[in-house]
Write a protein that holds these residues in place. Structure first.
Motif: not given
Length: 96
Positions: A2-3, A6, A65, A85, A91
């Motif tokens: 996911i990071y 993102i 998201i 997250d 975030i």
């Protein structure tokens, strides 16, 4: 993973438990062993400076998201947006 999505970073890493990201001399290591965590930690947030927070907002929406706070101009001049997250870490993306 996911990071990487993102932050829009490509990586050869296939490890879904550890995500180690290095870009332009900065590293970020995220660990998730898949166990459900409910520590309700509200003291940690991660902020990233981006070129255009509105553009990032649209990109993250397309990724599915959930955005907690849409981009908003703050009194000190920065424009922020806020989301979490999958582990509940807060975030922030901001641009000046």
């Amino acid at each position: 993973m996911i990071y990487r999505k993102i932050l829009n970073i490509s990586s050869d890493c296939r490890d879904e438990v550890h995500q180690f990201i290095i870009t332009e001399g900065t590293s970020l290591s995220i660990y998730n062993n898949g166990e459900v965590k409910n520590n309700q930690n509200q003291n940690i947030s991660i902020a990233f400076a981006v070129d255009d927070v509105d553009e990032e907002y649209e990109r993250l929406l397309k990724l599915g998201i959930y955005i907690i706070d849409i981009p908003k101009l703050q009194p000190w001049g920065a424009k922020n947006m806020h989301f979490c997250d999958p582990d509940g870490n807060h975030i922030y993306f901001r641009s000046i």
